[in-house]
Scaffold this active site. Sequence first.
Site, PDB file in Angstrom:
ATOM      1  N   ASP A  92     -70.282 130.126-103.672  1.00  0.00           N
ATOM      2  CA  ASP A  92     -69.696 131.315-103.053  1.00  0.00           C
ATOM      3  C   ASP A  92     -70.018 131.215-101.574  1.00  0.00           C
ATOM      4  O   ASP A  92     -71.184 131.331-101.176  1.00  0.00           O
ATOM      5  CB  ASP A  92     -70.299 132.587-103.655  1.00  0.00           C
ATOM      6  N   ASN A 119     -60.872 124.773 -95.767  1.00  0.00           N
ATOM      7  CA  ASN A 119     -59.620 125.420 -96.160  1.00  0.00           C
ATOM      8  C   ASN A 119     -59.823 126.800 -96.773  1.00  0.00           C
ATOM      9  O   ASN A 119     -58.946 127.661 -96.656  1.00  0.00           O
ATOM     10  CB  ASN A 119     -58.888 124.514 -97.169  1.00  0.00           C
ATOM     11  N   TYR A 182     -57.531 139.042 -89.767  1.00  0.00           N
ATOM     12  CA  TYR A 182     -57.223 137.662 -90.142  1.00  0.00           C
ATOM     13  C   TYR A 182     -56.858 136.828 -88.910  1.00  0.00           C
ATOM     14  O   TYR A 182     -57.379 135.723 -88.706  1.00  0.00           O
ATOM     15  CB  TYR A 182     -56.065 137.686 -91.141  1.00  0.00           C
ATOM     16  N   LYS A 186     -58.844 133.627 -87.379  1.00  0.00           N
ATOM     17  CA  LYS A 186     -58.196 132.312 -87.272  1.00  0.00           C
ATOM     18  C   LYS A 186     -58.187 131.820 -85.828  1.00  0.00           C
ATOM     19  O   LYS A 186     -58.330 130.613 -85.571  1.00  0.00           O
ATOM     20  CB  LYS A 186     -56.778 132.367 -87.847  1.00  0.00           C
TER      21      LYS A 186
END
Length: 278
Positions: A92, A119, A182, A186
Amino acid sequence: MRDGGLPDLTGQRVLITGASGHIGAGIARRFAAAGAAVAVHARREDDRINGLVDELRSITTTTAEGAHPHTSTTDRPEFLKAGAMTTAVFADLDAAGAADDLVAQAVRALGGLDGLVNNAGVQPVTPLAALTRAEWDAVHRTNLSAVFDLSRAAASVMARGSWITHIASVEASRPASGHAHYAAAKAGVVMHARAAALEYGPHGIRVNTVSPGLIDRPGLAEDWPAGVASWLAQVPLGRLGSAEDVGNACVLLASPAASFITGQDLAVDGGMLTTPGW
Ligand SMILES: NC(=O)c1ccc[n+]([C@@H]2O[C@H](COP(=O)([O-])OP(=O)(O)OC[C@H]3O[C@@H](n4cnc5c(N)ncnc54)[C@H](OP(=O)(O)O)[C@@H]3O)[C@@H](O)[C@H]2O)c1
């Protein structure tokens, strides 16, 4: 069977996080098809990761048995010599110490580590007005902090000639509504790669990002018809991406042909980032 259309990655030992997910599995398939030995990561053991391991072992066993007679296998662990060049590793990534533990699992399984694909990630959608600090932090923990942790752990065991590739997103430079957390994470991933390229470069480790556009998956068109239609109306190459498109880009960056490429962000988006947007 090795795919002759891909660069030959025989002898490379690669850890791919989030391989139980859609894109991670596609990336793993392309590395296996390029002849690499892969440690596929999942949060926990389940049918998805077990099925992927079985599938990849059927590819890599054929490869190891003779497609590359020029490649020495003498310094590989026993299971690699036997041709079973895929193993599953579990963590995890939000848990304390997960990165060091995961890299240690991969090194034990593969006998070393030449490449890491960061990823794994989460993609919740929440408008800014409703976004809580807890959700902001959770997205940053998985999508950015875990990338930092894993990269640091991997770089500490990597030799010269190794590489790290993060999966970022076109949203790093062009945010979508409901994705402020998000997109910010990123964008951080892209900048982490550039900074890591600067500092790890002298140690012979290259660091790049791959930024996918909208990637197709079973059920996407039914779940999000407006998004798919809007994408198809604008994207220059006229289609959605596939997980294998993302994997091909990662294989390219892992190959000797990319040995002077570091600190770069490779968009795999059918040209979407070229569109004017008005
Ligand atoms: N789909 C797209 O169109 C798209 C576009 C641009 C970028 N991306 C990026 O591509 C990557 C893969 O996305 P995807 O679409 O393949 O998503 P996905 O199918 O949901 O796969 C995500 C993977 O990450 C794992 N993961 C997430 N949080 C984790 C944690 N805390 N610990 C361990 N594993 C964890 C998931 O495991 P579980 O299933 O067990 O949670 C799963 O294996 C992500 O970084 C995403 O941001 C996707």
